[in-house]
Design a protein around this motif. Structure first.
Motif, short mmCIF file in Angstrom:
data_model
loop_
_atom_site.label_atom_id
_atom_site.label_comp_id
_atom_site.label_asym_id
_atom_site.label_seq_id
_atom_site.Cartn_x
_atom_site.Cartn_y
_atom_site.Cartn_z
N ASN A 54 14.13 -49.12 3.22
CA ASN A 54 14.87 -49.98 2.29
C ASN A 54 15.47 -49.18 1.14
O ASN A 54 16.58 -49.45 0.69
N ARG A 55 14.74 -48.17 0.68
CA ARG A 55 15.30 -47.31 -0.38
C ARG A 55 16.50 -46.54 0.16
O ARG A 55 17.51 -46.41 -0.51
N PHE A 56 16.37 -46.05 1.39
CA PHE A 56 17.44 -45.21 1.93
C PHE A 56 18.72 -46.00 2.15
O PHE A 56 19.80 -45.52 1.85
N SER A 78 20.14 -54.46 7.51
CA SER A 78 19.04 -54.21 6.56
C SER A 78 17.66 -54.37 7.18
O SER A 78 16.71 -54.61 6.46
N ILE A 79 17.52 -54.30 8.48
CA ILE A 79 16.17 -54.41 9.05
C ILE A 79 15.70 -53.02 9.43
O ILE A 79 16.42 -52.24 10.04
N ALA A 126 18.22 -63.43 7.83
CA ALA A 126 19.44 -62.63 7.85
C ALA A 126 19.90 -62.25 6.45
O ALA A 126 21.05 -61.87 6.27
N GLN A 127 19.04 -62.39 5.47
CA GLN A 127 19.41 -61.92 4.14
C GLN A 127 18.27 -61.05 3.64
O GLN A 127 17.13 -61.52 3.58
N PHE A 128 18.60 -59.80 3.29
CA PHE A 128 17.55 -58.87 2.87
C PHE A 128 16.71 -59.51 1.77
O PHE A 128 17.23 -59.90 0.73
N CYS A 129 15.38 -59.59 2.01
CA CYS A 129 14.55 -60.35 1.09
C CYS A 129 13.35 -59.54 0.62
O CYS A 129 12.40 -60.08 0.07
N GLY A 130 13.36 -58.24 0.87
CA GLY A 130 12.25 -57.43 0.41
C GLY A 130 11.70 -56.59 1.54
O GLY A 130 12.29 -56.50 2.61
N VAL A 131 10.56 -56.00 1.28
CA VAL A 131 10.09 -54.90 2.13
C VAL A 131 9.92 -55.31 3.59
O VAL A 131 10.26 -54.55 4.49
N GLU A 132 9.42 -56.51 3.86
CA GLU A 132 9.20 -56.89 5.26
C GLU A 132 10.26 -57.84 5.81
O GLU A 132 10.00 -58.65 6.70
N HIS A 133 11.46 -57.74 5.27
CA HIS A 133 12.57 -58.56 5.75
C HIS A 133 12.70 -58.51 7.28
O HIS A 133 12.96 -59.52 7.93
N ALA A 134 12.50 -57.34 7.85
CA ALA A 134 12.70 -57.18 9.30
C ALA A 134 11.67 -57.96 10.11
O ALA A 134 11.88 -58.23 11.27
N ASP A 183 15.45 -50.29 -4.09
CA ASP A 183 15.25 -50.76 -2.72
C ASP A 183 15.68 -52.21 -2.59
O ASP A 183 15.05 -52.98 -1.88
N VAL A 184 16.74 -52.60 -3.30
CA VAL A 184 17.13 -54.00 -3.30
C VAL A 184 18.47 -54.24 -2.61
O VAL A 184 19.02 -55.32 -2.67
N GLY A 185 18.96 -53.24 -1.88
CA GLY A 185 20.27 -53.38 -1.25
C GLY A 185 21.36 -53.03 -2.24
O GLY A 185 21.16 -53.14 -3.45
N TRP A 186 22.52 -52.59 -1.73
CA TRP A 186 23.52 -52.11 -2.69
C TRP A 186 24.13 -53.23 -3.49
O TRP A 186 24.66 -53.02 -4.56
N PHE A 187 24.02 -54.49 -3.00
CA PHE A 187 24.54 -55.59 -3.83
C PHE A 187 23.42 -56.30 -4.58
O PHE A 187 23.67 -57.25 -5.30
N ALA A 188 22.18 -55.84 -4.41
CA ALA A 188 21.08 -56.20 -5.31
C ALA A 188 21.03 -57.67 -5.68
O ALA A 188 21.06 -58.03 -6.85
N TYR A 189 20.94 -58.51 -4.67
CA TYR A 189 20.95 -59.95 -4.95
C TYR A 189 19.77 -60.37 -5.81
O TYR A 189 18.63 -60.00 -5.56
N ALA A 190 20.08 -61.18 -6.83
CA ALA A 190 19.04 -61.86 -7.59
C ALA A 190 18.45 -62.92 -6.67
O ALA A 190 19.15 -63.41 -5.79
N PRO A 191 17.22 -63.31 -6.85
CA PRO A 191 16.25 -62.82 -7.82
C PRO A 191 15.38 -61.67 -7.30
O PRO A 191 14.35 -61.39 -7.91
N LEU A 192 15.82 -61.00 -6.23
CA LEU A 192 15.02 -59.89 -5.73
C LEU A 192 14.91 -58.79 -6.78
O LEU A 192 14.00 -57.96 -6.74
N THR A 193 15.88 -58.76 -7.72
CA THR A 193 15.88 -57.73 -8.74
C THR A 193 15.07 -58.13 -9.97
O THR A 193 14.94 -57.34 -10.90
#
Lengths: 337, 564
Positions: free
Chosen positions: B80-82, B469-470, A209-217, B154-164
């Motif tokens: 994810n970019r959109f 975000s899915i 439930a936390q966006f974690c990258g390209v295949e999060h879904a 493509d990291v979400g509008w709040f761009a959580y670390a460490p994904l960035t």
């Protein structure tokens, strides 16, 4: 009242789904103490906010209808009223009282869930998030597995809650199986905790439930709540090293000579990789690629040949194996009960 | 006393704006080099409306992808970019600039000034903001460097670390995101400083702070809040860039950094940011609701106090975005309480608006329709906000579609509705022509229906466990039908916005001439010509109450007899 109706409608819709499958993820059909406490609290909150909605929304509608301009108005301006301190005071104090009530009810629940004592009979295990799959470890039982979690049922007669420590190997993930507990994040460099005591055996699903990258879904979660007997049998099975039959020796050779073993572990063999899911009992799992596909021979062959065809962006690379190699490795993995 | 004499009528006697025979290039040049607050305000609004269409189109693509389970309209990466670009654009390139655009256009007119305090800073801020937007969208071609295939953040509008971190976000897409926000953030800071200085030093004679229109008051509060909140965002972006390029470890968890620190920095900006966006919407309602109810605003001092209280409390609620990251029970309880407390001053505002309507003679012109929609939806948004502040309930609903529904109720149901209200209300002032009421009503009803179909439904998806975000969802979850409904509502809103666009263009050429004061309103901007001349007022107006034009129109019963 309105929002209670809303809650019922949602629960009803969800129940209709529940009749045909066990893939219900509604927060209104809880099966464990934390999720049930949250559900009960949510009904209280829905009732309070619903009441406020009816009263204030009613005032807005009434004002708009009652005081609309009518064709027979004489065009003069209505009486100008600039305010009233008494009225301002009353609609400050009443909301403050509502906030106090809501806060006390909430605070009680926060402490009840978050600071619940851990009984001696609790099962302790840990979950580690990876892009884009789940690793589950049971340190006391010496078990490591992936994506499909097995925990025992917990009844009043035989309470056996599961206490889970959560962390991450890479980015932030979040463990969410709505019918069992609220979500808790898996944060790298940090250990969080979550507990649940499912009352009914069966399958419960959820997902990251936390966006974690390209295949999060496609980071899906399956939790099997086992009866005590089922759980004991599962533990016994998992504690065995990976079954090795001579019939699949060719596949094992391929597995160990290609790059597979750099990332995957199979207990009892030379494969000790840590980056991908542990495959010791892979064949006993219902799904592969963290729930992205059913664990069938056909899917597995496709997955090994070209992971992106099932889960584009998955970190498992295509190894460009020949069809024979794919078949042999698939046959080998299928023996790992 | 000097201010016994009401000199507003004099300010009306202006020479008609000079219409010279300018070539297109000369006019374009005029717009580019302008330091006139009105032209800059219009530029801000046009810029934001443009990005509203862009980010709206992104949202529609997202909704096509989610029409049914396992759809293949967008790939995971593009999806994810959109959604990242949709969120970032709507907040930073639509919400903030359009509201600052209104402030720019209106505050000097409302306080009887000829321009903002720092006209050149004003132009500089606008162009920084515009450049920030350009930079963000350039990422579509430059994200992987000019030699590779481009990609947007493509990291979400709040761009959580460490994904960035560079390990997880290679290429330059995250750099574009960070740099664009730093650049537009400086523009925002410049405008905020400008508004504060203007409100404090440029008010006309007789206009004490307590006689200032509530619009100006709220923008003043918002600007103060902006100065506090943009700073940590900018700091965080700089730390992120240090991590990415100079070997820093602020958020680099592989080297002992903290992912949670990023959240604190982001949300100490991000939550007050919601109020930075919504208070200008309140400001708009404060002007429109009284005029169309034909009554003075109820409880002016309470409205000012409530705004200041919201700004203050909003600085202490940020961690309600973090109830699931493993804070202690005491922290969770604290942020539950502080969040619930925001409900008190916002409640005061809603009650005061209803009391303003109470006993009035409400005219349902398009601006008022949008404002009533705003009232209703803001009430619901506030109540779902209370539900989310209950941290155990948030453990279930956090990052679910319920949260998406909640904040779209605020950002669309409240803010966008009032942005539309404001455009219908002040368009006649800016262009000299009325927007078509007929198209306006179509716009309103279609948008209202589409809005509710989309966002009411999303609440249920959240209850049913659908996370945000899915890019696709599993067919066995039972989310299909509701997602289809959500998408249909999205397209109805799209049609409504197209009608709005047609109205904007058509009315510019063919709309009814507006005259100076088409709504029979009471604040100073309606005392000058439409569109106002470059100098706004020929002579400095002098006011004696909060509604100078009421005093002028009703000499037998002026406001200054009652106001204290």
């Amino acid at each position: 009242m309105l929002s209670a109706a809303v809650a019922l409608a949602a629960a009803g819709a969800q129940r209709a789904v529940a009749l045909t499958s066990n893939t219900n993820t509604s927060i209104f059909s809880p099966e464990s103490t934390p999720s049930r406490s949250i559900y009960e609290l949510s009904l209280f909150v829905l009732a309070v906010t619903g009441g406020i909605f009816v009263v204030v929304g009613g005032l807005i509608v009434y004002a708009a209808v009652r005081f609309r301009e009518r064709p027979d108005d004489d065009g003069s301006e209505p009486p100008q009223i600039f305010g009233s301190n008494q009225i301002e005071l009353s609609w400050t104090i009443i909301p403050v009282l509502i906030v106090v009530v809501l806060f006390l009810a909430t605070a009680r629940m926060i402490f009840a869930i978050q600071d619940a004592p851990k009984p001696a009979a609790a099962l302790e295990m840990s979950a580690i998030g990876h892009q884009f799959w789940w690793e589950f470890r049971y340190p006391a039982l010496h078990i490591t597995t992936a994506n499909e979690l097995h925990i025992p049922v917990s009844t009043d007669a035989d309470p056996r809650p599961t206490f889970m420590k959560l962390t991450s190997a890479d980015v932030i993930h979040s463990f969410w199986v709505p019918r069992l507990a609220g979500k808790v994040d898996l944060v790298p460099n940090r250990i969080n905790e979550l507990w649940m005591d499912p009352h009914t055996p069966g399958l419960y699903v959820g997902q990251c439930a936390q966006f974690c990258g390209v295949e999060h879904a496609k980071m899906l979660l399956r939790v099997y709540v086992d009866t005590p007997e089922q759980f004991a049998a599962w533990v016994k099975q998992e504690q065995q090293p990976g079954a090795q039959s001579p019939a699949s020796a060719a596949g094992r050779r391929e597995f160990e000579s290609q790059a597979c073993m750099n990332c995957h572990a199979i207990a009892g063999t030379a494969a000790h990789g840590q980056f991908g899911p542990d495959l010791t009992h892979f064949a006993s799992r219902k799904t592969l690629a963290s729930g992205a596909a059913d664990n069938t021979t056909e899917n597995l062959e496709r997955w090994i040949e070209d992971p992106d065809s099932i889960k584009p962006g998955s970190l498992m690379p295509s190894m460009h194996l020949t069809p024979d190699q794919v078949r042999e490795i698939t046959a080998y993995l299928n023996t790992l009960q | 006393m000097a201010d016994q004499v009401l000199t507003i009528p004099d300010s009306l006697s202006v020479s008609p704006p000079q219409i010279a025979d300018e070539t297109f290039l000369e006019r374009l040049h005029g717009w580019v080099v302008t330091v006139d607050h009105k032209k800059l305000g219009i530029l801000y609004v046009l810029y934001s409306v443009f990005f509203l269409f862009v980010a709206g189109a992104e949202a529609l693509c997202i909704r096509i992808q989610l029409l049914r389970a396992h759809n293949h309209f967008l790939s995971a990466a593009v999806f994810n970019r959109f959604f990242t670009m949709h969120g970032t654009t709507m907040v930073f390139l639509v919400g903030m600039p359009i509201l600052f655009g209104f402030a720019n256009y209106l505050i000097p007119l409302m306080i009887g000034a000829r321009d903002m305090a720092f006209p050149r800073l004003n132009a500089f801020s606008f162009w920084l903001t515009a450049f920030g937007g350009l930079l963000l969208y350039f990422s579509f071609i430059g994200g992987f460097g000019l030699y590779g295939v481009g990609s947007a953040p493509d990291v979400g509008w709040f761009a959580y670390a460490p994904l960035t971190a560079r390990a997880f976000s290679p290429g330059h897409s995250t750099d574009y995101w960070a740099l664009a926000l730093i650049v537009s953030g400086f523009g925002t800071l410049g405008t905020a400083i400008n508004i504060i200085a203007t409100v404090l030093s440029m008010r006309c004679r007789g206009m004490t702070l307590w006689r200032m229109p509530l619009f100006a008051w709220l923008m003043f509060v918002v600007s103060g809040l902006t100065l506090i909140t943009i700073t940590p965002l900018t700091a965080a972006q700089i730390m992120l860039l240090i991590d990415r390029y100079l070997g820093g470890h602020f958020f680099d968890t592989q080297a002992g950094g903290s992912a949670v620190v990023w959240m604190h920095f982001f949300w100490i900006f991000g939550h007050p940011e919601v109020y930075v966006l919504v208070m200008p919407a309140f400001a708009i309602a404060n002007e429109i609701i009284p005029v169309f109810s034909r009554k003075a605003i109820f409880g002016y001092p309470a409205m000012v106090a409530a705004s200041a209280a919201i700004a203050f409390v909003s600085l202490g609620v940020w961690a309600h975005h973090m109830f699931t990251v493993g804070m202690t029970s005491v922290s969770n309880a604290f942020f539950t309480l502080s969040t619930m407390l925001v409900g008190v001053p916002t409640g005061i505002k809603i009650f005061n608006w209803v009391a303003t309507m109470w006993g009035g003679r409400i005219r349902f012109a398009t601006p008022m329709l949008f404002c009533i929609g705003f009232l209703f939806q803001f009430l619901l948004a506030g109540l779902t906000g209370i539900m989310l502040s209950v941290s155990p309930l948030d453990w279930q609903l956090h990052n679910s579609y319920f949260v998406i529904a909640h904040f779209h109720y605020v950002l669309v149901g409240a803010i966008v509705f009032n942005i539309f209200a404001a455009i219908y209300y002040w368009y006649p002032k800016a262009t000299g022509r009325m927007l078509s009421e007929r198209l306006g009503k179509w716009h309103f009803w279609l948008f209202l229906i589409g809005f509710h179909i989309t966002f009411d439904t999303m609440h249920f998806l959240g209850f049913m466990g659908m996370p945000r975000s899915i890019y696709t969802f599993e067919p066995d979850r039972g989310w299909d039908r509701l997602n289809m409904i959500v998408s249909i509502g999205g397209f109805i809103q799209g049609v409504a916005v197209l009608i709005f666009a047609v109205n904007l263009v058509w009315s510019y050429y063919r709309g009814q001439p507006a005259g100076d004061d088409p709504w029979d309103a009471w604040t100073l901007e309606w005392a000058t010509a439409s569109p106002p001349p470059e100098y706004n007022f020929a002579t400095e107006p002098v006011v004696r109450s909060r509604r100078p034009l009421w005093d002028l129109k009703h000499p037998e019963d002026p406001d200054w007899r009652y106001e204290q």
